[in-house]
Design a protein around this motif. Sequence first.
Motif, PDB file in Angstrom:
ATOM      1  N   GLY A   1     -58.073  48.713   7.949  1.00  0.00           N
ATOM      2  CA  GLY A   1     -57.787  48.229   6.603  1.00  0.00           C
ATOM      3  C   GLY A   1     -56.914  46.998   6.548  1.00  0.00           C
ATOM      4  N   SER A   2     -56.394  46.561   7.685  1.00  0.00           N
ATOM      5  CA  SER A   2     -55.529  45.377   7.709  1.00  0.00           C
ATOM      6  C   SER A   2     -56.368  44.103   7.765  1.00  0.00           C
ATOM      7  CB  SER A   2     -54.583  45.443   8.910  1.00  0.00           C
ATOM      8  OG  SER A   2     -55.309  45.360  10.118  1.00  0.00           O
TER       9      SER A   2
ATOM     10  N   LEU B   1     -51.897  40.541   6.502  1.00  0.00           N
ATOM     11  CA  LEU B   1     -51.094  41.747   6.284  1.00  0.00           C
ATOM     12  C   LEU B   1     -51.468  42.798   7.315  1.00  0.00           C
ATOM     13  CD1 LEU B   1     -48.994  42.999   4.295  1.00  0.00           C
ATOM     14  CD2 LEU B   1     -50.954  43.969   3.077  1.00  0.00           C
ATOM     15  N   ASN B   2     -50.482  43.301   8.021  1.00  0.00           N
ATOM     16  CA  ASN B   2     -50.725  44.263   9.096  1.00  0.00           C
ATOM     17  C   ASN B   2     -50.816  45.703   8.582  1.00  0.00           C
ATOM     18  OD1 ASN B   2     -51.216  44.912  11.779  1.00  0.00           O
ATOM     19  ND2 ASN B   2     -49.061  45.312  12.198  1.00  0.00           N
ATOM     20  N   SER B   3     -51.411  45.861   7.409  1.00  0.00           N
ATOM     21  CA  SER B   3     -51.631  47.182   6.825  1.00  0.00           C
ATOM     22  C   SER B   3     -52.649  47.029   5.704  1.00  0.00           C
ATOM     23  CB  SER B   3     -50.324  47.754   6.267  1.00  0.00           C
ATOM     24  OG  SER B   3     -49.894  47.008   5.154  1.00  0.00           O
ATOM     25  N   PRO B   4     -53.224  48.131   5.248  1.00  0.00           N
ATOM     26  CA  PRO B   4     -54.078  48.033   4.057  1.00  0.00           C
ATOM     27  C   PRO B   4     -53.236  47.614   2.846  1.00  0.00           C
ATOM     28  CG  PRO B   4     -54.401  50.131   5.197  1.00  0.00           C
ATOM     29  CD  PRO B   4     -53.204  49.479   5.811  1.00  0.00           C
ATOM     30  N   VAL B   5     -53.879  47.113   1.834  1.00  0.00           N
ATOM     31  CA  VAL B   5     -53.211  46.680   0.609  1.00  0.00           C
ATOM     32  C   VAL B   5     -53.107  47.880  -0.334  1.00  0.00           C
ATOM     33  CG1 VAL B   5     -53.429  45.159  -1.410  1.00  0.00           C
ATOM     34  CG2 VAL B   5     -54.022  44.306   0.862  1.00  0.00           C
ATOM     35  N   PRO B   6     -51.939  48.106  -0.935  1.00  0.00           N
ATOM     36  CA  PRO B   6     -51.842  49.188  -1.917  1.00  0.00           C
ATOM     37  C   PRO B   6     -52.919  49.023  -2.998  1.00  0.00           C
ATOM     38  CG  PRO B   6     -49.664  48.324  -1.419  1.00  0.00           C
ATOM     39  CD  PRO B   6     -50.657  47.406  -0.773  1.00  0.00           C
ATOM     40  N   ASP B   7     -53.465  50.128  -3.464  1.00  0.00           N
ATOM     41  CA  ASP B   7     -54.560  50.093  -4.437  1.00  0.00           C
ATOM     42  C   ASP B   7     -54.240  49.206  -5.640  1.00  0.00           C
ATOM     43  OD1 ASP B   7     -55.767  51.836  -2.756  1.00  0.00           O
ATOM     44  OD2 ASP B   7     -55.796  53.533  -4.138  1.00  0.00           O
ATOM     45  N   GLY B   8     -55.171  48.306  -5.959  1.00  0.00           N
ATOM     46  CA  GLY B   8     -55.078  47.458  -7.131  1.00  0.00           C
ATOM     47  C   GLY B   8     -54.124  46.288  -7.033  1.00  0.00           C
ATOM     48  N   VAL B   9     -53.416  46.136  -5.920  1.00  0.00           N
ATOM     49  CA  VAL B   9     -52.412  45.075  -5.764  1.00  0.00           C
ATOM     50  C   VAL B   9     -53.080  43.791  -5.255  1.00  0.00           C
ATOM     51  CG1 VAL B   9     -50.344  44.405  -4.449  1.00  0.00           C
ATOM     52  CG2 VAL B   9     -50.553  46.723  -5.378  1.00  0.00           C
ATOM     53  N   GLN B  10     -52.602  42.662  -5.753  1.00  0.00           N
ATOM     54  CA  GLN B  10     -53.094  41.370  -5.288  1.00  0.00           C
ATOM     55  C   GLN B  10     -52.355  40.982  -4.014  1.00  0.00           C
ATOM     56  OE1 GLN B  10     -55.754  39.827  -6.575  1.00  0.00           O
ATOM     57  NE2 GLN B  10     -55.879  41.601  -7.927  1.00  0.00           N
ATOM     58  N   LEU B  11     -53.091  40.592  -2.995  1.00  0.00           N
ATOM     59  CA  LEU B  11     -52.527  40.250  -1.698  1.00  0.00           C
ATOM     60  C   LEU B  11     -51.473  39.151  -1.812  1.00  0.00           C
ATOM     61  CD1 LEU B  11     -52.549  40.696   1.372  1.00  0.00           C
ATOM     62  CD2 LEU B  11     -54.454  39.074   1.499  1.00  0.00           C
ATOM     63  N   TYR B  12     -51.690  38.164  -2.673  1.00  0.00           N
ATOM     64  CA  TYR B  12     -50.729  37.055  -2.775  1.00  0.00           C
ATOM     65  C   TYR B  12     -49.362  37.519  -3.276  1.00  0.00           C
ATOM     66  CZ  TYR B  12     -51.476  36.633  -7.857  1.00  0.00           C
ATOM     67  OH  TYR B  12     -51.540  36.860  -9.201  1.00  0.00           O
TER      68      TYR B  12
ATOM     69  N   LEU C   1     -47.915  40.090  -1.999  1.00  0.00           N
ATOM     70  CA  LEU C   1     -47.317  40.708  -0.815  1.00  0.00           C
ATOM     71  C   LEU C   1     -47.026  39.707   0.296  1.00  0.00           C
ATOM     72  CD1 LEU C   1     -49.707  43.797  -0.581  1.00  0.00           C
ATOM     73  CD2 LEU C   1     -47.430  43.709  -1.633  1.00  0.00           C
ATOM     74  N   VAL C   2     -47.775  38.600   0.331  1.00  0.00           N
ATOM     75  CA  VAL C   2     -47.641  37.621   1.412  1.00  0.00           C
ATOM     76  C   VAL C   2     -47.639  36.211   0.834  1.00  0.00           C
ATOM     77  CG1 VAL C   2     -48.836  39.126   3.063  1.00  0.00           C
ATOM     78  CG2 VAL C   2     -50.135  37.385   1.846  1.00  0.00           C
ATOM     79  N   SER C   3     -47.053  35.288   1.571  1.00  0.00           N
ATOM     80  CA  SER C   3     -47.120  33.880   1.172  1.00  0.00           C
ATOM     81  C   SER C   3     -47.876  33.057   2.209  1.00  0.00           C
ATOM     82  CB  SER C   3     -45.711  33.311   0.971  1.00  0.00           C
ATOM     83  OG  SER C   3     -44.970  33.438   2.162  1.00  0.00           O
ATOM     84  N   SER C   4     -48.171  33.675   3.350  1.00  0.00           N
ATOM     85  CA  SER C   4     -48.886  33.003   4.424  1.00  0.00           C
ATOM     86  C   SER C   4     -50.202  33.739   4.691  1.00  0.00           C
ATOM     87  CB  SER C   4     -48.043  33.022   5.701  1.00  0.00           C
ATOM     88  OG  SER C   4     -48.818  32.623   6.816  1.00  0.00           O
ATOM     89  N   PRO C   5     -51.264  32.992   5.014  1.00  0.00           N
ATOM     90  CA  PRO C   5     -52.534  33.638   5.325  1.00  0.00           C
ATOM     91  C   PRO C   5     -52.554  34.315   6.694  1.00  0.00           C
ATOM     92  CG  PRO C   5     -52.761  31.280   5.553  1.00  0.00           C
ATOM     93  CD  PRO C   5     -51.382  31.533   4.999  1.00  0.00           C
ATOM     94  N   GLY C   6     -51.496  34.154   7.465  1.00  0.00           N
ATOM     95  CA  GLY C   6     -51.469  34.765   8.799  1.00  0.00           C
ATOM     96  C   GLY C   6     -52.284  33.967   9.790  1.00  0.00           C
ATOM     97  N   ALA C   7     -52.328  34.468  11.012  1.00  0.00           N
ATOM     98  CA  ALA C   7     -53.071  33.799  12.082  1.00  0.00           C
ATOM     99  C   ALA C   7     -54.489  34.343  12.136  1.00  0.00           C
ATOM    100  CB  ALA C   7     -52.369  34.024  13.415  1.00  0.00           C
ATOM    101  N   PRO C   8     -55.493  33.458  12.183  1.00  0.00           N
ATOM    102  CA  PRO C   8     -56.872  33.914  12.284  1.00  0.00           C
ATOM    103  C   PRO C   8     -57.070  34.820  13.498  1.00  0.00           C
ATOM    104  CG  PRO C   8     -56.805  31.571  11.867  1.00  0.00           C
ATOM    105  CD  PRO C   8     -55.395  32.013  12.162  1.00  0.00           C
ATOM    106  N   SER C   9     -57.912  35.810  13.338  1.00  0.00           N
ATOM    107  CA  SER C   9     -58.162  36.785  14.398  1.00  0.00           C
ATOM    108  C   SER C   9     -59.499  36.538  15.081  1.00  0.00           C
ATOM    109  CB  SER C   9     -58.168  38.195  13.824  1.00  0.00           C
ATOM    110  OG  SER C   9     -56.923  38.507  13.309  1.00  0.00           O
ATOM    111  N   GLY C  10     -59.497  36.480  16.376  1.00  0.00           N
ATOM    112  CA  GLY C  10     -60.709  36.524  17.178  1.00  0.00           C
ATOM    113  C   GLY C  10     -61.744  35.452  16.964  1.00  0.00           C
ATOM    114  N   TRP C  11     -61.435  34.418  16.214  1.00  0.00           N
ATOM    115  CA  TRP C  11     -62.454  33.413  15.953  1.00  0.00           C
ATOM    116  C   TRP C  11     -62.599  32.492  17.144  1.00  0.00           C
ATOM    117  CZ3 TRP C  11     -66.339  32.898  12.778  1.00  0.00           C
ATOM    118  CH2 TRP C  11     -67.028  31.699  12.786  1.00  0.00           C
ATOM    119  N   VAL C  12     -63.816  32.357  17.612  1.00  0.00           N
ATOM    120  CA  VAL C  12     -64.124  31.413  18.676  1.00  0.00           C
ATOM    121  C   VAL C  12     -64.989  30.337  18.059  1.00  0.00           C
ATOM    122  CG1 VAL C  12     -65.194  31.110  20.925  1.00  0.00           C
ATOM    123  CG2 VAL C  12     -64.010  33.246  20.390  1.00  0.00           C
ATOM    124  N   SER C  13     -64.465  29.158  17.951  1.00  0.00           N
ATOM    125  CA  SER C  13     -65.218  28.074  17.333  1.00  0.00           C
ATOM    126  C   SER C  13     -66.408  27.684  18.196  1.00  0.00           C
ATOM    127  CB  SER C  13     -64.295  26.857  17.156  1.00  0.00           C
ATOM    128  OG  SER C  13     -64.986  25.825  16.525  1.00  0.00           O
TER     129      SER C  13
END
Length: 192
Positions: free
Chosen positions: A158-159, A163-174, A176-188
């Motif tokens: 769910g993360s 955000l290193n966790s699921p988002v509480p129901d109905g809450v907007q991600l922005y 909870l966070v101000s940064s988009p975080g580091a992209p995961s596993g993308w190989v260009s």
Amino acid sequence: MVQLSNALMALLAAASASSAVSLQKRVVQQTPDSTLQWMQACTTASGGDVCNTVSQVSATTLLATASVCDQQDAADTMIDVAKTLKSNPDMIRLAQIFVQQPRDAADGLQVPHCQKGPRNTELHGLYHCQFASSDFTKFSGDQKGNLPPNITAVNPPGSCPALNSPVPDGVQLYTLVSSPGAPSGWVSPLHF
């Protein structure tokens, strides 16, 4: 008369019990709220009427009825608009957070991930979180897209990169966070 009432009560109890089994938890949000900050940044950057239009269309991509890649396509459009406004970094950051916002789950299951790459490199490796009360053992639909592209596991379930966790129901991600975080596993892909 008493027998009819007892029979009616038994019938109602049976109907209630069978419908309780088939009821599934809906997980929803106020989708228009998901793009408010992006629209404000776009308006501040002199984006004009396009800001409201893109914001409204983008918000609808979080509805349970949207296609699996609509949210990513909307985030691509948000970044396209930002690039026409001197690559406005705040708009790009907010589009990166938007693409990770959980989508509504009409059946209470996890929402599948888009399996195609985004147009804009700013979105590579970003994928949506799930809402906290989602059933983390199943995905909606045909069970395709259970993992984002190039990812072998979403941990914790769910993360997302922001955000290193699921988002509480109905809450907007922005909220909870101000940064988009580091992209995961993308190989260009290599370009020759």
